[in-house]
Design a protein around this motif. Structure first.
Motif, PDB file in Angstrom:
ATOM      1  N   ALA A 103       0.615  -1.251   1.293  1.00 48.84           N
ATOM      2  CA  ALA A 103      -0.240  -1.958   1.791  1.00 48.84           C
ATOM      3  C   ALA A 103       0.634  -2.764   3.463  1.00 48.84           C
ATOM      4  N   TYR A 104       0.754  -2.647   4.444  1.00 45.38           N
ATOM      5  CA  TYR A 104       1.558  -3.166   5.401  1.00 45.38           C
ATOM      6  C   TYR A 104       0.141  -3.220   6.746  1.00 45.38           C
ATOM      7  N   GLN A 105       0.360  -4.554   7.058  1.00 40.62           N
ATOM      8  CA  GLN A 105      -0.404  -5.856   8.093  1.00 40.62           C
ATOM      9  C   GLN A 105      -0.511  -5.880   9.502  1.00 40.62           C
ATOM     10  N   GLY A 106      -0.820  -6.134  10.497  1.00 39.85           N
ATOM     11  CA  GLY A 106       0.544  -6.610  11.220  1.00 39.85           C
ATOM     12  C   GLY A 106      -0.587  -6.201  12.703  1.00 39.85           C
ATOM     13  N   GLY A 131      -2.146  -0.669   6.933  1.00 42.84           N
ATOM     14  CA  GLY A 131      -2.460   1.361   6.379  1.00 42.84           C
ATOM     15  C   GLY A 131      -2.105   0.339   4.912  1.00 42.84           C
ATOM     16  N   SER A 132      -1.712   1.723   4.591  1.00 45.04           N
ATOM     17  CA  SER A 132      -1.415   2.417   3.035  1.00 45.04           C
ATOM     18  C   SER A 132      -1.270   4.026   3.279  1.00 45.04           C
ATOM     19  N   ASP A 144      -0.490   9.275   4.354  1.00 41.44           N
ATOM     20  CA  ASP A 144      -0.956   7.256   5.016  1.00 41.44           C
ATOM     21  C   ASP A 144      -2.587   7.573   5.943  1.00 41.44           C
ATOM     22  N   TYR A 145      -3.185   6.555   5.882  1.00 42.52           N
ATOM     23  CA  TYR A 145      -3.863   5.927   6.994  1.00 42.52           C
ATOM     24  C   TYR A 145      -4.090   5.506   7.157  1.00 42.52           C
ATOM     25  N   LEU A 343      -8.040  -4.267   0.754  1.00 42.66           N
ATOM     26  CA  LEU A 343      -6.570  -4.556   0.812  1.00 42.66           C
ATOM     27  C   LEU A 343      -6.089  -6.146   0.633  1.00 42.66           C
ATOM     28  N   PRO A 344      -4.489  -6.293   1.232  1.00 48.97           N
ATOM     29  CA  PRO A 344      -4.391  -7.821   1.027  1.00 48.97           C
ATOM     30  C   PRO A 344      -4.777  -8.326   2.818  1.00 48.97           C
TER      31      PRO A 344
END
Length: 409
Positions: A103-106, A131-132, A144-145, A343-344
């Protein structure tokens, strides 16, 4: 609702959401450390990423204005946007990274054009995203999405004198919702190339009329640079799980909205703005770290509900007037089935329900909910949602806060 109220409502919510995204790394680490979770030290700190994307698309022809009934007498059927994005992942030894390894976020900013600047404008959008991975196709290729949510600024809105045919955009500031699916190829330890499909919706959440909305569908191509050598160690992360349990979400929200209706003889926009206040209580079963589902008891007071039945017809003309409907026609209680992707920092909640205590056409029948929950502390979250009525009619925004009881994550 005037522009000042719009800024105070939608924009403050978006700014708060973006702020929480930027500060979410350190805050989330503190939350889980104070909750007594496993070792949450971050060996390498946060993992930082910078990305650039181009997204060409086609605009869905949902309105005669887009099909050519406009000042230029040309179809508005193309879109193009460029995006600059910053993302982070938690360090490899952190609790959240071990729960959600990919998982990533921004936050991101984009510039868009629909090749009709004089009638739609060229909006700039600021948004949060996450996304993840959906599936690993090889050691370097994955499916990925990613979702985006934010606010877009600089639209040319409907104006009865200068832009009278624009029945799509009714406000200078509109919400931006996007979902993408893409192939992610790691062609270098610090570089990734992405490409896929893209679905976007622009809307003002019924805070202004008209609110036809704009819906581009297209492709996305991007490149991402990761600072450091984090991708090389991703495979060594030891995934964690959670024990299934029941948690309880209590949400209180409010919003303002415009009200319009059409009869056999006329189309009517009710003067002024109307308040909405609601409460949801949802027991949710946490099946695993990614998914929870349950039922929700939903109570909502809508000051504009069923007002069309109380129009005052005056023989001498003048301003349109309405009597206030009785409380029993403005208040409704329903039950909805809810499902939530976890997700986080963020959770995405969807629901479909039906009012069981209600009176009048506006509150009778099914409703649908889409909401984004953004963690402020371990149990407190920001709630930004939207409700539809009868599977087709825009209803109202749902801007508020929630608290999670019996949270064992």
């Amino acid at each position: 609702m005037n522009k000042s109220l719009e800024m105070n409502g939608v924009v403050r919510i978006i700014c708060l959401l973006v702020f929480l995204t930027v500060s979410g790394g350190a805050a989330a680490q503190t939350v889980f450390r104070s909750a007594g979770q496993e070792n949450d030290s971050i060996r390498h700190g946060l993992v930082h990423k910078i990305g650039f994307e181009i997204r060409p698309g086609c605009v869905a022809p949902t309105n005669s204005f887009l099909e050519g009934d406009n000042e230029r007498r040309k179809r508005i059927d193309r879109s193009l946007s460029v995006h600059l994005k910053y993302a982070f992942q938690f360090g490899e030894d952190s609790y959240l990274r071990r729960l959600y390894p990919h998982a990533y976020q921004g936050i991101g900013v984009s510039y868009s054009t629909f090749f009709a600047s004089s009638e739609l404008g060229d909006p700039v959008t600021v948004y949060a995203f996450q996304g993840s991975r959906l599936a690993a196709l090889s050691s370097r290729l994955s499916l990925d999405y990613e979702w985006n949510f934010g606010a877009s600024f600089g639209w040319q809105k409907y104006n009865s004198y200068s832009n009278p045919q624009n029945e799509v955009i009714g406000s200078e500031i509109n919400a931006y919702i996007n979902l993408g699916f893409m192939l992610n190829w790691q062609f270098h330890p610090q570089w990734n190339l992405t490409g896929g499909v893209d679905f976007t919706h622009y809307s003002n959440g019924n805070t202004h009329y008209p609110n036809g909305g704009l819906n581009p569908v297209g492709a996305r191509v991007g490149v991402v640079h990761t600072f450091g050598t984090e991708p090389a160690v991703a495979a060594s992360i030891r995934p964690l799980a959670i024990k299934p349990h029941v948690s309880y979400d209590l949400v209180i929200y409010g919003a303002t909205r415009k009200k319009g209706f059409a009869t056999e003889y006329e189309t009517c926009l009710v003067p002024g703005s109307f308040g909405v206040l609601g409460l949801n209580f949802a027991p949710m079963y946490n099946f695993n770290k990614y998914f929870r589902a349950g039922v929700s008891v939903d109570a909502q007071y809508d000051e504009s509900a069923n007002i069309k039945e109380y129009k005052v017809y005056e023989s001498n003309g003048g301003d349109m007037k309405f009597h206030r409907p009785p409380f029993s026609e403005q208040f409704a209680v329903g039950m909805s089935a809810r499902a939530e992707l976890v997700l986080p920092i963020f959770s995405i909640n969807v629901g479909i329900g039906r009012n069981v205590i209600c009176k009048g056409d506006d509150t009778t029948g099914f409703y649908q909910v889409l909401a984004l929950k953004t963690s402020v502390t371990r149990n407190l979250f920001l709630h930004v949602g939207y409700q539809l009525s009868k599977f087709k009619d825009p209803n109202n925004l749902m801007l508020g806060f929630g608290y999670r009881f019996h949270n064992k994550r």
